[in-house]
Design a protein around this motif. Sequence first.
Motif, mmCIF file in Angstrom:
data_model
loop_
_atom_site.group_PDB
_atom_site.id
_atom_site.type_symbol
_atom_site.label_atom_id
_atom_site.label_comp_id
_atom_site.label_asym_id
_atom_site.label_seq_id
_atom_site.Cartn_x
_atom_site.Cartn_y
_atom_site.Cartn_z
ATOM 1 N N GLY A 1 13.409 -4.879 2.913
ATOM 2 C CA GLY A 1 13.217 -4.658 4.340
ATOM 3 C C GLY A 1 12.004 -3.823 4.679
ATOM 4 O O GLY A 1 11.947 -3.179 5.741
ATOM 5 N N ILE A 2 11.022 -3.831 3.812
ATOM 6 C CA ILE A 2 9.800 -3.050 4.031
ATOM 7 C C ILE A 2 8.705 -3.957 4.570
ATOM 8 O O ILE A 2 8.380 -4.978 3.959
ATOM 9 N N ASP A 3 8.152 -3.584 5.693
ATOM 10 C CA ASP A 3 7.078 -4.346 6.318
ATOM 11 C C ASP A 3 5.767 -4.028 5.611
ATOM 12 O O ASP A 3 5.304 -2.875 5.618
ATOM 13 N N ALA A 4 5.166 -5.025 5.005
ATOM 14 C CA ALA A 4 3.920 -4.818 4.253
ATOM 15 C C ALA A 4 2.810 -4.269 5.135
ATOM 16 O O ALA A 4 1.926 -3.546 4.654
ATOM 17 N N LYS A 5 2.843 -4.576 6.420
ATOM 18 C CA LYS A 5 1.794 -4.099 7.327
ATOM 19 C C LYS A 5 1.781 -2.570 7.409
ATOM 20 O O LYS A 5 0.740 -1.967 7.658
ATOM 21 N N ALA A 6 2.943 -1.960 7.210
ATOM 22 C CA ALA A 6 3.039 -0.504 7.292
ATOM 23 C C ALA A 6 2.255 0.185 6.182
ATOM 24 O O ALA A 6 1.880 1.361 6.308
ATOM 25 N N LEU A 7 1.997 -0.537 5.086
ATOM 26 C CA LEU A 7 1.288 0.068 3.967
ATOM 27 C C LEU A 7 -0.176 0.367 4.282
ATOM 28 O O LEU A 7 -0.808 1.154 3.588
ATOM 29 N N ALA A 8 -0.701 -0.248 5.307
ATOM 30 C CA ALA A 8 -2.107 -0.046 5.653
ATOM 31 C C ALA A 8 -2.341 1.327 6.282
ATOM 32 O O ALA A 8 -3.484 1.790 6.345
ATOM 33 N N ASN A 9 -1.267 1.976 6.748
ATOM 34 C CA ASN A 9 -1.434 3.244 7.470
ATOM 35 C C ASN A 9 -0.539 4.344 6.917
ATOM 36 O O ASN A 9 -0.037 5.184 7.670
ATOM 37 N N LEU A 10 -0.351 4.365 5.623
ATOM 38 C CA LEU A 10 0.488 5.388 5.007
ATOM 39 C C LEU A 10 -0.178 6.764 5.066
ATOM 40 O O LEU A 10 -1.403 6.884 4.994
ATOM 41 N N THR A 11 0.655 7.794 5.185
ATOM 42 C CA THR A 11 0.162 9.171 5.135
ATOM 43 C C THR A 11 0.793 9.869 3.937
ATOM 44 O O THR A 11 1.857 9.466 3.444
ATOM 45 N N PRO B 1 -4.245 -16.481 -11.581
ATOM 46 C CA PRO B 1 -3.302 -17.600 -11.751
ATOM 47 C C PRO B 1 -2.214 -17.350 -12.778
ATOM 48 O O PRO B 1 -1.171 -18.007 -12.754
ATOM 49 N N ASP B 2 -2.425 -16.384 -13.685
ATOM 50 C CA ASP B 2 -1.435 -16.120 -14.718
ATOM 51 C C ASP B 2 -0.400 -15.070 -14.300
ATOM 52 O O ASP B 2 0.539 -14.794 -15.054
ATOM 53 N N ALA B 3 -0.581 -14.492 -13.117
ATOM 54 C CA ALA B 3 0.367 -13.478 -12.653
ATOM 55 C C ALA B 3 1.744 -14.109 -12.440
ATOM 56 O O ALA B 3 1.861 -15.164 -11.817
ATOM 57 N N LYS B 4 2.795 -13.461 -12.965
ATOM 58 C CA LYS B 4 4.144 -14.024 -12.901
ATOM 59 C C LYS B 4 4.895 -13.625 -11.630
ATOM 60 O O LYS B 4 5.956 -14.170 -11.337
ATOM 61 N N SER B 5 4.375 -12.659 -10.900
ATOM 62 C CA SER B 5 4.951 -12.246 -9.622
ATOM 63 C C SER B 5 3.830 -12.202 -8.596
ATOM 64 O O SER B 5 2.646 -12.196 -8.952
ATOM 65 N N LYS B 6 4.205 -12.162 -7.320
ATOM 66 C CA LYS B 6 3.193 -12.102 -6.277
ATOM 67 C C LYS B 6 2.960 -10.652 -5.889
ATOM 68 O O LYS B 6 3.886 -9.944 -5.492
ATOM 69 N N PHE B 7 1.701 -10.241 -5.995
ATOM 70 C CA PHE B 7 1.321 -8.870 -5.673
ATOM 71 C C PHE B 7 0.280 -8.870 -4.560
ATOM 72 O O PHE B 7 -0.369 -9.885 -4.292
ATOM 73 N N ALA B 8 0.110 -7.718 -3.951
ATOM 74 C CA ALA B 8 -0.927 -7.534 -2.936
ATOM 75 C C ALA B 8 -1.411 -6.087 -3.009
ATOM 76 O O ALA B 8 -0.734 -5.212 -3.573
ATOM 77 N N PHE B 9 -2.572 -5.845 -2.428
ATOM 78 C CA PHE B 9 -3.165 -4.512 -2.430
ATOM 79 C C PHE B 9 -3.166 -3.933 -1.022
ATOM 80 O O PHE B 9 -3.300 -4.657 -0.036
ATOM 81 N N SER B 10 -3.054 -2.617 -0.951
ATOM 82 C CA SER B 10 -3.175 -1.909 0.326
ATOM 83 C C SER B 10 -3.980 -0.637 0.084
ATOM 84 O O SER B 10 -4.085 -0.163 -1.052
ATOM 85 N N PRO B 11 -4.544 -0.052 1.142
ATOM 86 C CA PRO B 11 -5.355 1.167 0.965
ATOM 87 C C PRO B 11 -4.519 2.341 0.462
ATOM 88 O O PRO B 11 -3.293 2.368 0.622
ATOM 89 N N LEU B 12 -5.183 3.309 -0.133
ATOM 90 C CA LEU B 12 -4.507 4.535 -0.528
ATOM 91 C C LEU B 12 -4.023 5.268 0.721
ATOM 92 O O LEU B 12 -4.580 5.087 1.806
ATOM 93 N N PRO B 13 -2.999 6.102 0.600
ATOM 94 C CA PRO B 13 -2.523 6.840 1.767
ATOM 95 C C PRO B 13 -3.539 7.879 2.247
ATOM 96 O O PRO B 13 -4.381 8.341 1.465
ATOM 97 N N VAL B 14 -3.434 8.254 3.493
ATOM 98 C CA VAL B 14 -4.320 9.254 4.080
ATOM 99 C C VAL B 14 -3.725 10.639 3.847
ATOM 100 O O VAL B 14 -2.600 10.924 4.264
#
Length: 450
Positions: free
Chosen positions: A164-174, A308-321
């Motif tokens: 239940g974690i919204d990935a969009k929230a990761l862009a603005n972590l503190t 293409p060899d990754a077995k799970s789906k990952f994504a990147f987000s900025p470091l927290p502020v």
Amino acid sequence: MKHILKTGAASLALALAALTGCSSGSSGGSGSGKAVTLDYWLWDDNQKASYQACADAFHSANPDITIKITQTAWAQYWQNLTTQLAAGDAPDVWTDQASYYPQFVTSNQILDIQPYVDQDKVDLSQYQAGLADMYVKDGKRYGLPKDWDTMALVYNTAYLKAQGIDAKALANLTWNPADGGTFEQLIAKATVDEKGHNGLDPAFDKTKVKVFGFLPEWADGSQGQNGWGNLAVSNGFSYLDKNPWGTQYKYDDPKLAQTIDWFKSLIAKGYAPPLDKASTLSRDALMTAGKGAITFAGSWMINTYLGPDAKSKFAFSPLPVGPEGRKTAINGLSDAIFAGTEHKDEAWKWVKYLGSADCQNIVGSNGVVFPAITSASEKAAAAHRAKGQDISAFIDEAKAPGGTFFLPVSEHGNEISQLVQDGIQSAVLGKTDSATALKKANDQVNALFK
């Protein structure tokens, strides 16, 4: 590669070679006009194909110079290089890293290329800001920038969605060291015990964790590039009095101790694995195995997580502020020429080519790393976009004013790395408190400069 001949028979062979116009270890010396083979070392197997393509293109333009590439894994690479340098039998050119090269400078094992740079009028302004100064000391230059990297968070997209974690929230972590900010809240929610309770649930059992919300890196030397360093700097910590070539380190800064204490608190709460029970697997392997939800990742890991060899789906987000803003280490490699090479001119041609747009465009187009030349770096970004990979977190951080910092460069890098890592690990293991461990390590580090 230069060979040192020690036996009488070898000396006779060398004398005979001199009479016939041949040099030891190759078919011709610098400026001889005969064929020369240069030994070139690197450690990243992901980059070998790109640099082989550069070597092939270079050989086509310089048919008398052949590049022989040797790739060895990171730890063995530096061990082999140090051994070979001590024996006077090093590769002609090797891929260098800012924390290692000072020892080669101090021992006069690396060639000053500034005269070549001046002679050939190499444009140093074409590189990512600051990189060209990393390999300079007292007016002498020991390499040209070849690439750069920054840090980001990497997360398991399907897993976070299931929690239940919204990935969009990761862009603005503190983040802050007192309560961890929204970054810690995210980590807690992403941590799940064997009965499905997350870290925010009063029923959460920290002794039976199924998935850790965060995977820290504790074998991170004196720099903390893969974790604590970025947060510590965002908390106001600075490594040393000046960089590069400072002589007074500041590992006793309370800002760093606060950061380490926060990481320890994640372990105490069950959100991160204990150091003494940590898996021998790498963090990316643990992420792939579903044992962790979030960790730090360098841009050199893009294809590991998104390939293409990754077995799970990952994504990147900025470091927290953090309290002092969002801060990421920015690091860059170079190519070093062995001071004892018999083929200095040919080695310079190769190093200049490695630092040129011709080679860096090849590397950039393959989308493996971000080349140091800005235009080539843009080609890398385009290559990733063409593969549907969102790597904007790394690029946006690199472009943000005041958002990056350089890792410390000084003498005694190897000793410092071990002292600080040992100190931090002793604190994480609970053998002493962070402030005491870091004060002791800092005293030992600064004693090296007396």
